[in-house]
Design an enzyme around this catalytic site. Structure first.
Site, PDB file in Angstrom:
ATOM      1  N   LYS A 106      29.696  41.778  49.628  1.00 48.22           N
ATOM      2  CA  LYS A 106      30.601  41.582  48.930  1.00 48.22           C
ATOM      3  C   LYS A 106      30.187  40.892  47.555  1.00 48.22           C
ATOM      4  O   LYS A 106      29.881  39.888  47.730  1.00 48.22           O
ATOM      5  CB  LYS A 106      31.938  41.300  48.560  1.00 48.22           C
ATOM      6  CG  LYS A 106      33.505  41.476  47.969  1.00 48.22           C
ATOM      7  CD  LYS A 106      34.385  40.885  48.701  1.00 48.22           C
ATOM      8  CE  LYS A 106      36.473  41.169  47.690  1.00 48.22           C
ATOM      9  NZ  LYS A 106      37.188  40.974  48.523  1.00 48.22           N
ATOM     10  N   CYS A 153      36.388  45.855  47.182  1.00 44.95           N
ATOM     11  CA  CYS A 153      37.134  44.984  46.560  1.00 44.95           C
ATOM     12  C   CYS A 153      37.551  44.382  44.878  1.00 44.95           C
ATOM     13  O   CYS A 153      37.063  45.599  44.307  1.00 44.95           O
ATOM     14  CB  CYS A 153      38.120  44.393  47.398  1.00 44.95           C
ATOM     15  SG  CYS A 153      39.676  44.234  47.070  1.00 44.95           S
ATOM     16  N   GLU A 189      38.732  48.208  52.973  1.00 44.02           N
ATOM     17  CA  GLU A 189      37.960  46.928  53.091  1.00 44.02           C
ATOM     18  C   GLU A 189      38.470  46.126  54.701  1.00 44.02           C
ATOM     19  O   GLU A 189      39.619  46.419  54.641  1.00 44.02           O
ATOM     20  CB  GLU A 189      38.240  45.888  52.255  1.00 44.02           C
ATOM     21  CG  GLU A 189      37.559  44.778  52.345  1.00 44.02           C
ATOM     22  CD  GLU A 189      37.953  43.391  51.310  1.00 44.02           C
ATOM     23  OE1 GLU A 189      39.450  43.902  50.340  1.00 44.02           O
ATOM     24  OE2 GLU A 189      38.127  42.671  50.372  1.00 44.02           O
TER      25      GLU A 189
END
Lengths: 397, 397
Positions: free
Chosen positions: A195, A232, A133
Site C-alpha cells: 500500500k 484501499c 483488504e
C-alpha cells in the site's frame, strides 16, 4: 460487544432503483448512471444453490468487446469476494483464522468462509480472484502457512489468487506493510504490492502501524491478463492508478476496508474514474459489516470514544474502460461478484479516446517536479499581476 | 435542417428519481449517489418569474462549511449557464451573434439570450458566472467588441465573467485556440486559459482547427476566490485538474460541449472525481440541444455521413470537495444553475483527507519522467521475471 443486525441499512442501491423506477425510464436511468445495462452472466445452478446454502450473495455480469480481425477475444473471469468477519473481534486469533487444513471445529471461522467462497468461484469458472483488504482480519498477521495453502488452492483451481494481508517484513526490522500477494495459477508467487499511500484520518490513522509502501507500481503478467493491485487509500490518488496503467495494467484490483460515513459517496466515483481515465478495468472490493471492540477508543479527532469503526458497506463492483460498470454487491451481506470481461475492450476504448496519446505527460512530469520544490511559486494571477497586454488590445480597438 | 423537438430524451435523471423512489428510501439513495441532499437556495421571486417568462430553467443549491474560529465564512455564488443556439446553424454569422449593444431585431439571437440569463444571474446575487465551451457558437469567432461588452457587463453587475471563446491569435500566425477569457468584476481582463488537451475522436476531431494550449495551469485570484478554467476534453485528464489544484484553485470551471452517446456515462464521474481528489469545487457545464448542418459530413471513423453531432445533453452541475454534488440541470432545456458555496470547505476537507500530504508527488514526478522516455521499460513481471525470493521463503518453512 457482538455484531448487531443491519437494521436501517439499505441493502442495495441498484435493487432499490430496479424496484421503483418504471420500465420505460429504467433503461435510460441505467445508461446515465452506469453506462447501460450490464449483461447478466448465466451462472451454474450448482454454484447458485451452493451460495444460497452458505448464505452469501452471488452475482454475475459480463462486459463485451467488438470482434476484431487480428486478435481473438481475450475472455477472462474475475471474482471479487466481500465478507464480514464471522466471529466477534475478541475471539482468540487461532480460532478466528482456523487454519485451512486443520480439522474445522469452527465451521463459521474466517478461513473456512473464504474457502467456501473460492470453491463457488471455481464452479463459476473464475480465473482471477481477489479478496478484500487485509481480509484475514484488519489487524491480524497472515502466517506463511496460509500462503502455502493459497498456493495449493491456486494450483487446484487453476486460478490466480490476489490475497491482501498484513505483511511482517523480517529482513527490514520487522516492518509492517499492508500488502497484497499475487499467486499465479501455476502456484508460483509472482510478487507483492504494498500500500503506497497510508491514510491519516480519524479511526483510519494507519500511520502508526503501516509505512508507505516501497514496491512501486509493479504489474503482473498472468496467463489471464496483466493485473495490478492498488490497496484501499491508494484509490484516492489518480496518479497512482495512472502509473499502473503506464506499466501496462489491464485489470486493477482495489481491495479496501472503508465505512459509510467516511467514503460512501466517493466509492462509486473514484475507481470508475480510474477505469475511464486509464482505459482499463478496475475492481474495488469493500469489507462488510460493523465490528465491535470490547474497549472503547478515541480517534485523535476530538470526538467521543466509541466501540466500532462504523459500517463497512460492501458494494463491490467492476468498472469498465468504456465508463460502464456493474451494479454493486449488497451493502450488508457477504458476496461473490463474478465478472466476465473481454480484455480487448481496453485497447478498443484507448484507440477511440486516446487519453494516453493526448496526455502530454512530458509537460506534467516537468510541472510536477517544479511543484514539489520547497520554493515552488504557484501560478496564481491577481489584478496586479495580470499582463497589460489584454488591456492594450482593448485600447487598440 | 432545423432543430427537432427532444422527443424521447429523458428531461432529468434527478427528477426521475424524485418522482419514483419512495420517501423512506430517497434520502439514502441521494446520500449514496450524490453524497446527500444538497440544500436548496431560496432565489428571488423576480428571478424565478423572469426565468419562467424567458423559458429557461433556474435552480439554486448551497454547500455549507463548518464555522471556524480563525476564519470567517467565505460565501460565494457561482452561476453556470447552459444553452441551445437559438437560430439554425446556417443562419448568417451576423444574425447569429447579434451584437450586444446594437438594436436587437432578432431577440432570440444568441447574445440577447446570454444577456438575459446574465441579468437573472445578477438578480440571484451571482459573483462568478461561466458559460459553456465556445458559447458564441461552436465554430464561430468571438470578436473583440464582444469582449468589450463583457467588460461593461462585469463592471455593471460586479461579477467575474468566464467567457469561453474561439481565439484568433494574430501575433502567432493567426493560430486558433479554444480559450476562456477571465474578466474581473473590476472590468480588468485577468487572463486566459487555453484548452490543453485536444480531442481526436470522430466528430470531435478538433486537431484540424485547434492546437494544444500553451497557457499552462494559471489560476486567477479574484475577489471571490481562486478560480481556474479547464476546458472540455481536459476533464478526462486527472493530472490536469491536479496542476490547477497545486497552483491554488478553489473553484475549477469545466465549460464543455459533449454529446450523449460519446460521454454521458463519464459526465457525472470525472469532474466529481476531480473535486474529491483535489479538495476543491468543480463546475462542469454542457451545451444543450441537437444542431443540424445542411451538408452531411463524415467523421473519419468509417461511419455513415450524417447531419448532426448528436444530442448535447446539458446536465451541468457543481461538485464539492466532500464528494457531494448538486443535481444536474435539465438534459434538454436552457438553464442557469446558481450555487452558493463556502470556500472554507476546501481546506476543511483537505485537513481531514490530506490527499496533498499523502500524495508522494516527488515519486510520481520521477516516475512520470521515466515513463515518457522512448526507451521506458514498463514494470511488468511475469512467471519468468519473478524473484526467487518468495519461493525460497516458502521452501524454508
Amino acid at each position: 460487544m457482538h455484531p448487531v443486525p443491519m437494521a436501517g441499512e439499505l441493502q442495495s442501491l441498484e435493487l432499490c432503483l430496479e424496484r421503483h423506477i418504471p420500465p420505460q425510464d429504467l433503461a435510460e436511468v441505467k445508461r446515465i448512471l452506469y453506462g447501460g445495462e450490464t449483461r447478466k452472466l448465466c451462472l451454474p445452478a450448482a454454484a447458485l444453490s451452493s451460495a444460497q446454502e452458505r448464505d452469501f450473495e452471488l452475482q454475475g455480469y459480463g462486459f463485451d468487446a467488438a470482434p476484431e480481425q487480428l486478435r481473438r477475444p481475450r475472455i477472462v473471469r474475475v471474482g471479487l469476494v466481500q465478507n464480514k468477519i464471522p466471529l466477534p473481534t475478541d475471539t482468540a486469533v487461532a480460532v478466528q483464522v482456523q487454519s485451512w487444513h486443520s480439522s474445522c471445529l469452527h465451521v463459521a471461522a474466517l478461513h473456512r468462509r473464504i474457502e467456501e467462497m473460492v470453491e463457488v468461484a471455481a464452479m463459476c469458472g473464475v480465473n482471477i480472484i481477489c479478496f478484500q483488504e487485509a481480509w484475514s482480519e484488519y489487524f491480524l498477521l497472515v502466517l506463511i502457512e496460509e500462503l502455502c495453502s493459497f498456493v495449493q488452492l491456486a494450483k487446484k483451481y487453476n486460478m490466480v489468487v490476489v490475497s491482501p494481508i498484513l505483511e511482517r517484513d523480517e529482513i527490514h526490522g520487522g516492518t509492517l506493510w499492508n500488502t497484497a500477494v499475487v499467486i499465479s495459477n501455476s502456484g508460483a508467487i509472482l510478487g507483492k504490492s504494498r500500500k503506497n499511500h497510508i491514510p491519516r484520518i480519524g479511526d483510519f490513522n494507519e500511520s502508526t502501524y503501516y509505512m508507505e509502501g516501497n514496491t512501486g507500481h509493479q504489474v503482473f503478467q498472468t496467463q489471464f491478463g496483466a493485473i495490478a493491485v492498488n490497496i484501499c487509500f491508494r484509490r484516492h490518488h489518480p496518479l497512482n492508478w495512472l502509473m499502473y496503467s503506464l506499466n501496462g495494467a489491464e485489470i486493477i484490483f482495489n481491495p479496501s476496508a472503508t465505512i459509510g460515513t467516511l467514503s460512501e459517496s466517493l466509492w462509486p466515483i473514484e475507481a470508475r474514474n480510474a477505469a475511464i481515465a486509464n482505459h482499463c478495468f478496475t475492481c474495488p472490493i469493500n469489507r462488510v459489516g460493523t465490528e465491535y471492540y470490547k474497549n472503547a477508543f478515541t480517534s485523535g479527532d476530538g470526538g467521543k470514544a466509541h466501540h466500532d469503526l462504523g459500517h463497512f458497506y460492501g458494494s463491490s463492483y467492476v468498472a469498465a474502460p468504456d465508463g460502464s460498470r456493474t451494479p454493486g454487491l449488497s451493502r450488508t451481506r457477504d458476496g461473490l461478484l463474478v465478472v466476465e470481461m473481454d480484455l480487448n475492450l481496453c485497447r478498443q476504448v484507448s484507440d477511440k479516446w486516446n487519453f494516453k496519446m493526448t496526455g502530454r505527460y512530458e509537460m506534467y512530469a516537468a510541472k510536477l517536479a517544479e511543484a514539489v520544490q520547497p520554493r515552488f511559486t504557484p501560478s496564481l494571477i491577481g489584478e496586479e499581476e495580470r499582463s497589460a497586454q489584454y488591456n492594450q488590445v482593448l485600447h487598440r480597438k
